[in-house]
Design an enzyme around this catalytic site. Structure first.
Site, mmCIF file in Angstrom:
data_model
loop_
_atom_site.group_PDB
_atom_site.id
_atom_site.type_symbol
_atom_site.label_atom_id
_atom_site.label_comp_id
_atom_site.label_asym_id
_atom_site.label_seq_id
_atom_site.Cartn_x
_atom_site.Cartn_y
_atom_site.Cartn_z
ATOM 1 N N GLU A 279 0.848 -1.182 0.000
ATOM 2 C CA GLU A 279 0.000 0.000 0.000
ATOM 3 C C GLU A 279 0.892 1.245 0.000
ATOM 4 O O GLU A 279 1.411 1.635 1.041
ATOM 5 C CB GLU A 279 -0.937 0.003 1.206
ATOM 6 C CG GLU A 279 -0.291 -0.428 2.532
ATOM 7 C CD GLU A 279 -1.160 -0.120 3.733
ATOM 8 O OE1 GLU A 279 -2.367 0.058 3.573
ATOM 9 O OE2 GLU A 279 -0.594 -0.027 4.833
ATOM 10 N N SER B 230 -6.297 3.572 -3.316
ATOM 11 C CA SER B 230 -7.265 4.238 -4.198
ATOM 12 C C SER B 230 -7.737 3.342 -5.343
ATOM 13 O O SER B 230 -7.868 3.784 -6.487
ATOM 14 C CB SER B 230 -6.681 5.549 -4.751
ATOM 15 O OG SER B 230 -6.442 6.471 -3.714
#
Length: 253
Positions: free
Chosen positions: A169, A215
């Site tokens: 991430e 996202s």
């Protein structure tokens, strides 16, 4: 030898969701049809307050559940904490450890993430170990060094690769709308797999699932999930609504 890694789409609800949100899990269960079940695993990590109720909906639909964090100990005088055994008892099969928000908000270290991963394994849970660099670290050219250090420090060296999920991430892409290019993602996932090989043993990195988190949404899911070495996604905000979460899953249809 080639290993078939079944894609995993995991939804991290973070600190969101009251009982009314169980309706979204019902909708996700309804949309997780045979065609999708043949192609990927679905996992939802709701707040712990909803786990037991969510299990009644998720289990019949073959949707897995997970916790968002756990303590290193199975029980004890740790007010406000939750153990891996408690998560398992409530219906979880996974638990997220070392998430960037835990690292930033609570000062959690690689060593603590590793201890939590070991606690998860002892309770029969699969740990989702999170790693990733900040924007400043990437701009300084330190992204690989940061991720390599986090993998070495956070992943138990003796873990069976099929019992591990690694989530890359990029911290700068979480909830910001910023998204790395497919080339950036491919490079870092390939690098992470190499580091798992170095840690777990030659060839074992190919057996572990590596998720991308940052996202992910229906509009970019097909592009991101089609990248080499990406075995699924750890989704934040887009997992709160069934339409968005299933929209991401449709990339595998």
């Amino acid at each position: 030898m080639a290993f078939a890694r079944r894609p995993l789409l995991a939804g991290n609800w973070k600190m969101n969701g009251l009982r009314a949100a169980l309706a979204q899990i019902e909708l996700i269960a309804g949309g997780y049809d045979e065609g999708l079940r043949e192609r990927l695993d679905l996992l939802i990590c709701p707040p712990a307050t909803l786990l037991a109720a969510a299990a009644k909906i998720a289990a019949p639909a073959q949707i897995s559940l997970g916790g968002q964090d756990c303590h290193t100990q199975p029980c004890g005088a740790h007010t406000g904490d939750i153990s891996a055994q408690m998560l398992a008892d409530a219906g979880a099969g996974f638990v997220i450890v070392g998430h960037s928000e835990r690292r930033a908000d609570h000062g959690e270290s690689d060593a603590l993430a590793r201890a939590k991963a070991l606690a998860a394994l002892a309770a029969g849970l699969t740990p989702i170990v999170c790693v990733g660099e900040t924007r400043a670290q990437r701009e300084a050219g330190a992204a690989e060094a940061i991720v390599a250090g986090q993998i070495a420090g956070s992943v138990p060296a003796d873990i069976a690769p099929e019992r591990l999920v690694l989530a890359y991430e990029p911290v700068w892409a979480i909830g910001t709308g910023l998204t790395p290019t497919p080339q950036d993602v491919a490079q870092m996932h390939g690098f992470a797999r190499e580091r798992l090989d170095a840690l777990l043993g030659a060839g074992k990195g190919a057996q572990a699932r590596i998720l991308y988190g940052g996202s992910v949404k229906p509009s970019n899911a097909r592009q991101l999930l089609g990248v080499a070495d990406v075995d699924g996604a750890l989704v934040g905000g887009a997992s709160l609504l069934a339409a968005d979460f299933l929209g991401i899953a449709e990339a595998y249809r």
